[in-house]
Structures are given as C-alpha cells and as structure tokens.
Design an enzyme around this catalytic site. Structure first.
Site, PDB file in Angstrom:
ATOM      1  N   HIS A 185      39.687  36.945  41.262  1.00 24.30           N
ATOM      2  CA  HIS A 185      39.262  37.458  39.956  1.00 24.30           C
ATOM      3  C   HIS A 185      39.885  38.838  39.738  1.00 24.30           C
ATOM      4  CE1 HIS A 185      36.433  39.417  37.132  1.00 24.30           C
ATOM      5  NE2 HIS A 185      36.223  38.203  36.670  1.00 24.30           N
ATOM      6  N   PRO A 186      40.080  39.282  38.489  1.00 28.53           N
ATOM      7  CA  PRO A 186      40.765  40.562  38.250  1.00 28.53           C
ATOM      8  C   PRO A 186      40.174  41.785  38.945  1.00 28.53           C
ATOM      9  CG  PRO A 186      40.727  39.303  36.234  1.00 28.53           C
ATOM     10  CD  PRO A 186      39.912  38.531  37.229  1.00 28.53           C
ATOM     11  N   VAL A 187      38.859  41.834  39.191  1.00 31.47           N
ATOM     12  CA  VAL A 187      38.319  43.029  39.838  1.00 31.47           C
ATOM     13  C   VAL A 187      38.365  42.946  41.362  1.00 31.47           C
ATOM     14  CG1 VAL A 187      36.816  43.637  37.921  1.00 31.47           C
ATOM     15  CG2 VAL A 187      35.920  42.194  39.753  1.00 31.47           C
ATOM     16  N   LYS A 188      38.848  41.825  41.917  1.00 29.36           N
ATOM     17  CA  LYS A 188      38.917  41.687  43.363  1.00 29.36           C
ATOM     18  C   LYS A 188      40.148  42.428  43.910  1.00 29.36           C
ATOM     19  CE  LYS A 188      35.231  39.052  43.818  1.00 29.36           C
ATOM     20  NZ  LYS A 188      34.924  38.504  42.508  1.00 29.36           N
ATOM     21  N   ILE A 189      40.415  42.283  45.199  1.00 32.38           N
ATOM     22  CA  ILE A 189      41.453  43.083  45.857  1.00 32.38           C
ATOM     23  C   ILE A 189      42.839  42.733  45.325  1.00 32.38           C
ATOM     24  CG2 ILE A 189      42.320  43.870  48.088  1.00 32.38           C
ATOM     25  CD1 ILE A 189      39.242  44.228  47.581  1.00 32.38           C
TER      26      ILE A 189
END
Length: 380
Positions: A185-189
């Site tokens: 997902h976009p907020v992951k690493i």
C-alpha cells in the site's frame, strides 16, 4: 498538512511504469515473476506469490493451508481488520491473543497459556496469524516453537515489516512460519499502489496460492483430469479468485525494491531522532528489541488516555496528520455481533486508549519532524 505516511515516487519509478504501458503485457507478463524474485531475494524466501493486496495474500494463504468451516483461526486484536476478516472469509471461527504492551505484538506468554487451555478443551486453532505491528518483528522464534508444539500452522502478517530483521535474519524468510505476507500500500515501506505478496519455502503451498489467485485454474497436465484434449485446454480444479497483480504494479514494485534498505535506514534514523527529541515529554515511545531492526512503518506514541482526544485535535489543528492504529478488532461492531466485548483483551484496549501515530515516512525532512515535535510540546 504533514501526513502520517506517504509514498516516494521517483523518475525511475515513472519510467518503469511507462515502459510497461508501451510493452506487450499489461497483465500476466514477465514483471510479476521478476517482482516476486526481487522480494524473495530480499527476504530469503524460496517462493513469492504476488497479488492485488495484502488482504488477498492473507486470504489465499489461509485457503492454501486448508482453513475452512469448523476450523479456528487466532490473530492479534491490534491490527487492521483484514487480519481477522480472512478467517471468516474462509468459513472459520476467529479468536484473538492479547498483546505485549511494549512491542504491541502478540504476547508469547499469553499465546502459550491460551494454547494450553485450547489443547485441554480440544479446540486448538488450525491457523495462527501473528502481526508485526508498526514494522517491529514479533517474537517469532518463541511463537513458532509454540505453534509447532501444538500442530498449528502459522501465517506471519508482515504487512508493516518488509525490510525488518530479528536476531535470526530477515522477516519473510519463514523460519518460524509456513507463509509470510507483505503489503505494498502507498504508506507502507515500498509500494505498488495497491498490492501484496505471500512468500513461503514450501513449493506445494506456493503452487496452491498461484492457482487460488487466478480462479483455481491450471494448465499443468499433472493436475488435469483430461490433459490430452488439446493444447488450449485449462481446467478449474478448485474454487479460486481473481487476485492477480498487474504488470504496472509489479514494475513499480521492482523499482521501489531497489531502495528498500535505504528506506528502512531512513525510517530508523527518523525514529531514533524522535526518541531523542521526545525523551523529556510525558509520553511513551515505541520499544524495540536490541536484536531487532524494525521497518518502522509507524511511530506510535502513547499519551494520557484522558487527554488523547485533546492532543489529537491539537495536532490535527496544527497541520500534523496524526492517526490512530488500530482500534482493537474485537471491539468493532461486526465482531461484537460474533460474541466479543470490551474487556476481552485488556492489554490491547489499554494500548489503544492512549495511542497516536505521528508522521513518519522515508522522505520526511528534519524540519517537518521538528514541526511535529514543536506541536507536541505546545500541547504537552
């Protein structure tokens, strides 16, 4: 507004996606297996199965392990609801194991006690899903040993934790589990926009998950009932879904994986700076084991529960995009209708009462971090 997390997209990422858009394959081409190989190289796993979300990866992992009606699945109450939902999607019953206050992860001591009671009652879970909350690895050596003692299969929900390590190696090597799941997902690493992957060292599980992500269909003659009826023939041999990842997502993931170590190092540097800057304030900072490298997807502070709402509102008003991760799953209306109630998992509920996720992302500047700290000082 300084967000609590955000993606980092470079020109190289854009070029990689553009190359796919002008190629012959937008789906089911060479980029997905190349992305799977990149994740396996980073984690030490033997096989990767890329899908359209970590939820899908958790679902096919449980299906591949045979979780179904009449079975029991356990997970942590401090996680996103997907970790629990996949159990019901498979037709199983779901229960939870309380957390350790310091790491926010499943408590091995609570797990051991619960397994002893379940074993005596003849109600052991078929699948256990420990969660690496915030990117901090759970105590998998202990959890895995308990699971093996009781014959329980293990799926690590490492949605927050690609790039993390413990004293025995990289998260995702599946030393203490059957399958590990990552989120992109976009907020992951690292990101593929939406996307996920299940990795495993078991070729049979990998083959099953590959079929399950694509309708349960095979072209493998060894698995087909009528393999000699024509070169065009495929057969559906089980009930699957369309959970495939696109070539565009995989190309973005391949490009992002080249910066995995740099992203994790930057997040840790920012977390250590938060540790120093917040040391004299009346709040609790996240703990981490001396032999562990967190991926630091999130930096969660804990404040006086009676002041949490005022602090949260002040920070939002100051342009700091704080959030709360997570509301204990067992207190959600859906799960209350299935017999759970506040008070069932007191350590998870105590964690939630004072938790605030403050901004942390790889491209965060020290000036932005100073702004977060200044706003916290003003209210605390």
């Amino acid at each position: 507004m300084i967000p609590y997390g955000r993606q980092d997209i470079t020109q190289g990422d854009l070029d990689a996606v553009h190359d796919v858009l002008t190629s012959d394959f937008l789906t089911q081409g060479p980029k997905v297996p190349a992305f799977e190989a990149a994740v396996c190289a980073a984690t030490g796993a033997a096989h990767g199965v890329a899908v359209n979300s970590a939820t899908s990866a958790l679902h096919i992992a449980c299906l591949a392990l045979g979780l179904g009606r009449g079975d029991l699945m356990w997970t942590s109450p401090i996680t996103f609801v997907a970790s629990a939902n996949v159990g019901h999607l498979c037709g199983a019953e779901v229960d939870f194991v309380d957390i350790e206050p310091g790491s926010f992860n499943m408590c091995p001591e609570a797990l051991e006690a619960k397994l002893e009671r379940a074993g005596a009652a003849g109600r052991l879970p078929k699948v256990l899903i420990p969660v690496h909350m915030c990117g901090q690895p759970a105590r998998m050596e202990r959890i895995g040993a308990l699971a093996r003692r009781y014959g329980v299969r293990v799926v690590e929900d490492a949605s927050h934790a690609i790039g993390a390590r413990d004293g025995t190696g990289a998260t995702g090597a599946c030393r203490w589990s059957d399958i590990t799941v990552f989120s992109f997902h976009p907020v992951k690493i690292v990101t593929t926009a939406e996307g996920g992957m299940a990795v495993t060292n078991d070729p049979t599980l990998a083959a099953a998950m590959e079929r399950l992500r694509s309708h349960g269909v095979t072209r493998d003659p060894a698995l087909m009932a009528h393999p000699d009826t024509g070169p065009w023939v495929y057969e559906q041999i089980e009930l699957g879904l369309n959970y495939r990842m696109t070539e565009l997502q995989a190309a973005l993931g391949i490009s992002q994986m080249q910066r995995l170590e740099a992203y994790v190092a930057r997040r840790n540097a920012l977390a250590e700076r938060y540790d120093r800057l917040l040391a004299d304030l009346p709040l609790s900072r996240p703990e981490r084991g001396a032999d562990m490298l967190s991926a630091f997807h999130l930096y969660v502070i804990q404040v006086d529960p009676s002041r949490r709402r005022a602090i949260f509102d002040h920070l939002r008003g100051a342009g700091i995009g704080v959030n709360v991760h997570y509301i204990p799953v067992h207190t959600q209306p859906y799960w209350r209708r299935h017999g759970f109630a506040p008070g069932d998992f007191p350590k998870a509920e105590a964690y939630y009462a004072g938790a605030i996720s403050i901004p942390l992302f790889a491209t965060m500047t020290e000036a932005q971090q100073d702004e977060v700290v200044s706003a916290l000082r003003a209210i605390l």
